[in-house]
Design a protein around this motif. Structure first.
Motif, PDB file in Angstrom:
ATOM      1  N   GLY A  24       2.433 -17.015   0.090  1.00 51.80           N
ATOM      2  CA  GLY A  24       3.177 -16.064   0.907  1.00 51.80           C
ATOM      3  C   GLY A  24       4.247 -15.349   0.103  1.00 51.80           C
ATOM      4  O   GLY A  24       4.449 -14.139   0.267  1.00 51.80           O
ATOM      5  N   PHE A  25       4.931 -16.074  -0.753  1.00 53.20           N
ATOM      6  CA  PHE A  25       5.956 -15.444  -1.589  1.00 53.20           C
ATOM      7  C   PHE A  25       5.343 -14.414  -2.525  1.00 53.20           C
ATOM      8  O   PHE A  25       5.860 -13.298  -2.671  1.00 53.20           O
ATOM      9  CB  PHE A  25       6.690 -16.517  -2.398  1.00 53.20           C
ATOM     10  N   MET A  26       4.236 -14.784  -3.176  1.00 52.19           N
ATOM     11  CA  MET A  26       3.599 -13.877  -4.134  1.00 52.19           C
ATOM     12  C   MET A  26       3.126 -12.585  -3.472  1.00 52.19           C
ATOM     13  O   MET A  26       3.204 -11.507  -4.061  1.00 52.19           O
ATOM     14  CB  MET A  26       2.407 -14.576  -4.804  1.00 52.19           C
ATOM     15  N   SER A  27       2.648 -12.670  -2.248  1.00 52.31           N
ATOM     16  CA  SER A  27       2.148 -11.479  -1.575  1.00 52.31           C
ATOM     17  C   SER A  27       3.259 -10.661  -0.924  1.00 52.31           C
ATOM     18  O   SER A  27       3.112  -9.447  -0.738  1.00 52.31           O
ATOM     19  CB  SER A  27       1.116 -11.861  -0.513  1.00 52.31           C
ATOM     20  N   THR A  28       4.393 -11.310  -0.611  1.00 55.51           N
ATOM     21  CA  THR A  28       5.468 -10.612   0.098  1.00 55.51           C
ATOM     22  C   THR A  28       6.431  -9.936  -0.858  1.00 55.51           C
ATOM     23  O   THR A  28       6.886  -8.819  -0.598  1.00 55.51           O
ATOM     24  CB  THR A  28       6.232 -11.596   1.004  1.00 55.51           C
ATOM     25  N   VAL A  29       6.772 -10.593  -1.963  1.00 56.27           N
ATOM     26  CA  VAL A  29       7.806 -10.061  -2.849  1.00 56.27           C
ATOM     27  C   VAL A  29       7.386  -8.743  -3.493  1.00 56.27           C
ATOM     28  O   VAL A  29       8.233  -7.906  -3.838  1.00 56.27           O
ATOM     29  CB  VAL A  29       8.166 -11.113  -3.927  1.00 56.27           C
ATOM     30  N   LYS A  30       6.086  -8.513  -3.631  1.00 56.78           N
ATOM     31  CA  LYS A  30       5.607  -7.292  -4.282  1.00 56.78           C
ATOM     32  C   LYS A  30       5.040  -6.281  -3.287  1.00 56.78           C
ATOM     33  O   LYS A  30       4.381  -5.321  -3.694  1.00 56.78           O
ATOM     34  CB  LYS A  30       4.524  -7.644  -5.303  1.00 56.78           C
ATOM     35  N   ILE A  31       5.301  -6.458  -2.015  1.00 51.92           N
ATOM     36  CA  ILE A  31       4.666  -5.625  -0.999  1.00 51.92           C
ATOM     37  C   ILE A  31       5.080  -4.162  -1.167  1.00 51.92           C
ATOM     38  O   ILE A  31       6.226  -3.853  -1.484  1.00 51.92           O
ATOM     39  CB  ILE A  31       5.015  -6.152   0.401  1.00 51.92           C
ATOM     40  N   LEU A  32       4.121  -3.281  -0.992  1.00 41.78           N
ATOM     41  CA  LEU A  32       4.376  -1.855  -1.177  1.00 41.78           C
ATOM     42  C   LEU A  32       3.770  -1.011  -0.057  1.00 41.78           C
ATOM     43  O   LEU A  32       4.456  -0.190   0.556  1.00 41.78           O
ATOM     44  CB  LEU A  32       3.817  -1.392  -2.532  1.00 41.78           C
ATOM     45  N   ASP A  33       2.478  -1.201   0.198  1.00 39.37           N
ATOM     46  CA  ASP A  33       1.785  -0.320   1.139  1.00 39.37           C
ATOM     47  C   ASP A  33       2.367  -0.381   2.541  1.00 39.37           C
ATOM     48  O   ASP A  33       2.458   0.636   3.234  1.00 39.37           O
ATOM     49  CB  ASP A  33       0.286  -0.644   1.168  1.00 39.37           C
ATOM     50  N   LEU A  34       2.805  -1.557   2.982  1.00 37.84           N
ATOM     51  CA  LEU A  34       3.384  -1.674   4.322  1.00 37.84           C
ATOM     52  C   LEU A  34       4.664  -0.845   4.433  1.00 37.84           C
ATOM     53  O   LEU A  34       4.841  -0.091   5.399  1.00 37.84           O
ATOM     54  CB  LEU A  34       3.679  -3.139   4.635  1.00 37.84           C
ATOM     55  N   ILE A  35       5.541  -0.948   3.444  1.00 38.54           N
ATOM     56  CA  ILE A  35       6.811  -0.219   3.484  1.00 38.54           C
ATOM     57  C   ILE A  35       6.559   1.285   3.399  1.00 38.54           C
ATOM     58  O   ILE A  35       7.171   2.079   4.127  1.00 38.54           O
ATOM     59  CB  ILE A  35       7.730  -0.679   2.345  1.00 38.54           C
ATOM     60  N   LEU A  36       5.663   1.687   2.508  1.00 44.71           N
ATOM     61  CA  LEU A  36       5.397   3.118   2.353  1.00 44.71           C
ATOM     62  C   LEU A  36       4.841   3.721   3.641  1.00 44.71           C
ATOM     63  O   LEU A  36       5.237   4.815   4.049  1.00 44.71           O
ATOM     64  CB  LEU A  36       4.427   3.349   1.200  1.00 44.71           C
ATOM     65  N   ALA A  37       3.904   3.044   4.272  1.00 49.70           N
ATOM     66  CA  ALA A  37       3.291   3.582   5.485  1.00 49.70           C
ATOM     67  C   ALA A  37       4.224   3.488   6.689  1.00 49.70           C
ATOM     68  O   ALA A  37       4.119   4.288   7.618  1.00 49.70           O
ATOM     69  CB  ALA A  37       1.986   2.854   5.781  1.00 49.70           C
ATOM     70  N   LEU A  38       5.143   2.528   6.670  1.00 48.99           N
ATOM     71  CA  LEU A  38       6.001   2.308   7.828  1.00 48.99           C
ATOM     72  C   LEU A  38       7.266   3.160   7.775  1.00 48.99           C
ATOM     73  O   LEU A  38       7.608   3.845   8.750  1.00 48.99           O
ATOM     74  CB  LEU A  38       6.375   0.827   7.918  1.00 48.99           C
ATOM     75  N   THR A  39       7.973   3.130   6.639  1.00 50.15           N
ATOM     76  CA  THR A  39       9.259   3.828   6.551  1.00 50.15           C
ATOM     77  C   THR A  39       9.407   4.687   5.306  1.00 50.15           C
ATOM     78  O   THR A  39      10.391   5.423   5.195  1.00 50.15           O
ATOM     79  CB  THR A  39      10.410   2.805   6.560  1.00 50.15           C
ATOM     80  N   SER A  40       8.492   4.564   4.345  1.00 52.86           N
ATOM     81  CA  SER A  40       8.594   5.274   3.061  1.00 52.86           C
ATOM     82  C   SER A  40       9.889   4.942   2.323  1.00 52.86           C
ATOM     83  O   SER A  40      10.410   5.755   1.554  1.00 52.86           O
ATOM     84  CB  SER A  40       8.489   6.795   3.266  1.00 52.86           C
ATOM     85  N   GLY A  41      10.425   3.763   2.561  1.00 51.16           N
ATOM     86  CA  GLY A  41      11.662   3.357   1.907  1.00 51.16           C
ATOM     87  C   GLY A  41      12.916   3.762   2.633  1.00 51.16           C
ATOM     88  O   GLY A  41      14.018   3.354   2.257  1.00 51.16           O
TER      89      GLY A  41
END
Length: 321
Positions: A248-265
């Motif tokens: 879970g840590f390995m997949s969460t700490v580097k997450i990108l696509d969820l943030i980009l599609a949701l809020t774009s940062g």
């Protein structure tokens, strides 16, 4: 009176040196065969993991821009890239956001996943179809899930705010994705929703491996449900819990696509993480050297966590756990 004469020591058999030599040759052949078997894996790791990693480290010390792809010139600039990135307030905020996002997501995913795993381990008539339905968030691509949740969390027309207004909990709607104070929390909640099925499935499998006799013995000793969970379930589930948290840590700490599609940062960089900063520096600002710096920091954090996990796992193995 009989005379005892010392007989000379027996000479070693003529075939002994040959036997020793044959054993040594056999050992060398065995070792060679072992290396030959793992050679493809080593070559694959070196080509697709080792080389990109080394190249990324070197790039972080170079002035690497799109022009480099045409001219081939990427002059070394020492620690300039590192200095620029580390003195940027956006990078500091991204580190903090990454920590909050990762810890919040792991706590929510693990807690709810474990609760559902314990619930379904009891077994009832509709447990299988319900578990199958709960797997859907895990099967949906993350970008698709983010787009759906962006619609659900819309302040004006979102389903969630419409439901909150219907029950009188809010009047104007909660700015889930447009408020800097709420956007990161919304991203964490969406990621928890996505990660619950994975935690549930892995922990459910671990619960099935615990012998039922231990529960019966604890019950006969008068232990209540909470005592049984704390003294029997959690200790025996510890190896599975470790694997779930590490993955879970390995997949969460580097997450990108969820943030980009949701809020774009956004908004106002409130959901910028190390993954989004790396993407922004490399593909929006087109400064690949600084993007490599942010990527190396992300790799270093993951590597430190992996080393700590391996040391803890080795210690548990040495203690016979």
């Amino acid at each position: 009176m009989s005379t005892v004469t010392d007989s000379p020591p027996a000479a070693p058999p003529s075939g002994a040196p040959r036997a020793v030599g044959a054993r040594r040759a056999g050992s060398r052949r065995t070792a060679l065969l072992r290396w030959l078997f793992i050679a493809p894996a080593l070559l694959y790791m070196a080509a697709f993991f080792g080389y990109p990693l080394v190249r990324n480290v070197l790039m972080s010390f170079q002035h690497y821009t799109p022009t480099t792809y045409f001219t081939g010139e990427a002059p070394f600039n020492g620690l300039d890239n590192w200095r620029e990135v580390f003195t940027d307030p956006l990078f500091t905020d991204a580190l903090w956001h990454t920590a909050l996002f990762t810890v919040g997501s792991l706590l929510g995913q693990f807690t709810l996943g474990l609760a559902l795993a314990v619930f379904f381990s009891r077994g009832f008539r509709l447990s299988r179809p319900i578990r199958a339905v709960l797997l859907l968030p895990w099967l949906v691509p993350m970008v698709v899930a983010a787009v759906v949740w962006r619609r659900i969390l819309d302040q004006e027309h979102g389903v969630l705010n419409s439901a909150l207004r219907a029950v009188g909990l809010t009047e104007g709607g909660v700015p889930w994705l447009s408020s800097p104070g709420v956007a990161l929390l919304a991203a964490v909640l969406v990621n928890i929703w996505i990660g619950i099925p994975f935690n549930m499935v892995i922990l459910y499998g671990g619960l099935q491996e615990i012998p039922r006799d231990l529960y019966e013995a604890a019950s006969l000793d008068g232990a209540g449900p909470w005592r049984v969970f704390r003294s029997v379930t959690l200790p025996l589930l510890r190896p599975v819990i470790t694997v779930v948290l590490v993955l879970g840590f390995m997949s969460t700490v580097k997450i990108l696509d969820l943030i980009l599609a949701l809020t774009s940062g956004g908004p106002a960089d409130a959901t910028q993480t190390l993954g989004t900063v790396t993407y922004q520096l490399s593909f929006l600002c087109l400064d690949f050297g600084q993007g490599a710096v942010a990527g190396n920091v992300l790799i270093l954090i993951s590597a430190v966590f992996a080393v700590l996990y391996l040391r803890a796992d080795r210690a548990d193995f040495g203690n016979g756990k």
